[in-house]
Design a protein around this motif. Structure first.
Motif, PDB file in Angstrom:
ATOM      1  N   GLU A 134       0.843  -1.201   0.000  1.00  9.15           N
ATOM      2  CA  GLU A 134       0.000   0.000   0.000  1.00  9.15           C
ATOM      3  C   GLU A 134       0.883   1.258   0.000  1.00  9.15           C
ATOM      4  O   GLU A 134       0.621   2.224  -0.722  1.00  9.15           O
ATOM      5  N   HIS A 141       2.139   2.031  -3.436  1.00 16.62           N
ATOM      6  CA  HIS A 141       1.131   2.723  -4.263  1.00 16.62           C
ATOM      7  C   HIS A 141       1.070   4.205  -3.925  1.00 16.62           C
ATOM      8  O   HIS A 141       0.989   5.058  -4.804  1.00 16.62           O
ATOM      9  N   ARG A 142       1.117   4.512  -2.634  1.00 14.16           N
ATOM     10  CA  ARG A 142       1.003   5.936  -2.236  1.00 14.16           C
ATOM     11  C   ARG A 142       2.197   6.741  -2.744  1.00 14.16           C
ATOM     12  O   ARG A 142       2.062   7.899  -3.132  1.00 14.16           O
ATOM     13  N   ASP A 168       1.675   7.355  -6.399  1.00 10.42           N
ATOM     14  CA  ASP A 168       0.643   8.397  -6.573  1.00 10.42           C
ATOM     15  C   ASP A 168       1.246   9.784  -6.342  1.00 10.42           C
ATOM     16  O   ASP A 168       1.002  10.711  -7.111  1.00 10.42           O
ATOM     17  N   LEU A 169       2.036   9.902  -5.271  1.00 12.28           N
ATOM     18  CA  LEU A 169       2.655  11.201  -4.952  1.00 12.28           C
ATOM     19  C   LEU A 169       3.535  11.663  -6.106  1.00 12.28           C
ATOM     20  O   LEU A 169       3.516  12.840  -6.479  1.00 12.28           O
ATOM     21  N   GLN A 210       3.333  10.850  -9.201  1.00 13.82           N
ATOM     22  CA  GLN A 210       2.530  11.225 -10.378  1.00 13.82           C
ATOM     23  C   GLN A 210       1.929  12.622 -10.212  1.00 13.82           C
ATOM     24  O   GLN A 210       1.644  13.307 -11.178  1.00 13.82           O
ATOM     25  N   GLN A 211       1.798  13.052  -8.930  1.00 14.35           N
ATOM     26  CA  GLN A 211       1.300  14.422  -8.705  1.00 14.35           C
ATOM     27  C   GLN A 211       2.446  15.431  -8.697  1.00 14.35           C
ATOM     28  O   GLN A 211       2.257  16.590  -8.350  1.00 14.35           O
ATOM     29  N   THR A 253       2.088  11.232   4.211  1.00  8.68           N
ATOM     30  CA  THR A 253       1.458  10.228   3.342  1.00  8.68           C
ATOM     31  C   THR A 253       1.699   8.820   3.889  1.00  8.68           C
ATOM     32  O   THR A 253       0.783   7.989   3.947  1.00  8.68           O
TER      33      THR A 253
END
Ligand code: DP6
Length: 344
Positions: free
Chosen positions: A279, A282-283, A286-287, A289-290, A319
């Protein structure tokens, strides 16, 4: 009569590989502990091992303590074997040592305690045994020799005798003479930060040495891991040299996932990652990608390590702390290097 000599204290940083070492070269001399692949790591300032050593002429065997208490026997035995090797190099076969070591972080849970531990032990014991640089050698060559000795205790320890960014060469020679680590860049070159998400600090069920052997013998992905490794080292070396974060992030995550894929395909499977680790991965993605400069890696344990730019630290910490199952978040800058000297 017992004579007790000066106590030497060495503190060595732990390190985390960005391009992983996983697997050993087949060798008749297993005590050389030759890696099947090179590796690149960063040394961490705030996770360290500190080891005190002194020769005690009253001893008939080394006395090994962890935090002042008698060490458990498998660990004490591994330390004694390592000290035998250094005594042989020092030509002092009966110089037995009192050893006391401590880590400022949980041991054997994928936080590189054997790396910092065997580096600190090597540095303190060499000094206590008067195993010092031959006058005709440069400092650099002597550091390589210390790195080789540390490698014989634990492969990743070869990298913990330096700070900053470090490369351990695989080498080709059967005697391991060309297998040592060297600094790639000091921490000031690129002061990245490591944020560690801790989910489970229990000792791992299968240690690295046994895990590597199982992978080599049973994992169909192990040959692919070996074959694709040199390119990852080239990419990481270039990315570090040019401070190219996105290139570094891509190769760090790729090396980590290839190693775990090879572990998971072993029989029986080696599953060091837990739900919280996945998990957290994934976070982190995601970070990134931002737009945040962060990437992940994980070793033979469930802790997730996120490498990031200093300005991203607060966001990365928040996060990861939010991931169910993460019990603590530790943040550390990169280390300058080991420290060594007599205990006052
Ligand atoms: C996954 O250095 O612990 O952390 O040489 O058998 O003592 P031994 O293994 P060890 O293995 C480290 C494996 C790793 C990756 C790495 O640090 O490069």
């Amino acid at each position: 009569m017992s004579t007790t000599e000066l106590t030497i204290r060495a503190r060595a940083p732990s390190n985390i590989a960005l391009v992983k070492y996983w697997g050993k070269r087949p060798s008749l001399k297993t005590r050389l502990n030759l890696p099947a692949v090179g590796s690149i790591s960063v040394s961490l300032a705030d996770l360290w091992s500190e080891t005190d050593c002194h020769i005690d002429s009253a001893l008939a065997a080394d006395e090994v303590r962890v935090d002042g208490e008698a060490a458990p026997s498998p660990f004490a035995q591994r330390v004694r074997l390592h000290l035998d090797l250094l005594r042989e190099a020092a030509r002092r076969p009966t110089a037995y040592l009192q050893v006391n070591t401590r880590n400022n972080f949980p041991t054997a849970a994928g936080l590189a305690s054997s790396a910092s531990g065997f580096a600190a032990l090597t540095l303190a014991a060499c000094s206590a045994l008067d195993l010092t640089r031959p006058p005709e050698w440069t400092d650099g060559r002597w550091q390589q020799r210390l790195s080789q000795w540390a490698r014989m205790g634990s492969g990743s320890a070869a990298r913990s005798v330096y700070g900053g960014y470090v490369e351990l060469y695989r080498g080709e020679d059967d005697d391991g003479e060309d297998c040592f680590a060297e600094p790639l860049a000091p921490r000031s070159h690129w002061p990245l930060v490591m944020v560690i998400a801790v989910s489970d600090t229990r000792e791992k069920a299968v240690g690295s040495t046994v895990g590597m052997q199982r992978c080599a013998e049973t994992s169909p992905y192990y040959p692919a891991w070996l074959a694709s490794h040199a390119g990852d080292l080239d990419t990481a070396r270039r990315a570090i040299g040019e401070r190219d974060f996105s290139a570094l992030a891509a190769v760090v995550e790729h090396s980590c996932m290839k190693m775990h894929a090879s572990m998971m395909a072993a029989q029986p499977a080696l599953t060091y990652l837990r739900g919280a680790t996945i998990e957290a991965m994934h976070r982190v993605v995601d970070l990134r990608q931002q737009g945040t400069a962060v990437c992940y890696t994980a070793d033979a344990g469930p802790q997730l390590k996120a490498l990031c730019q200093p300005e991203a630290v607060a966001q990365v910490e928040a996060t990861l702390a939010d991931v169910p199952g993460i019990s603590a978040v530790l943040t550390t800058p990169l280390a300058d290097g080991p420290q060594i000297g007599p205990v006052p």
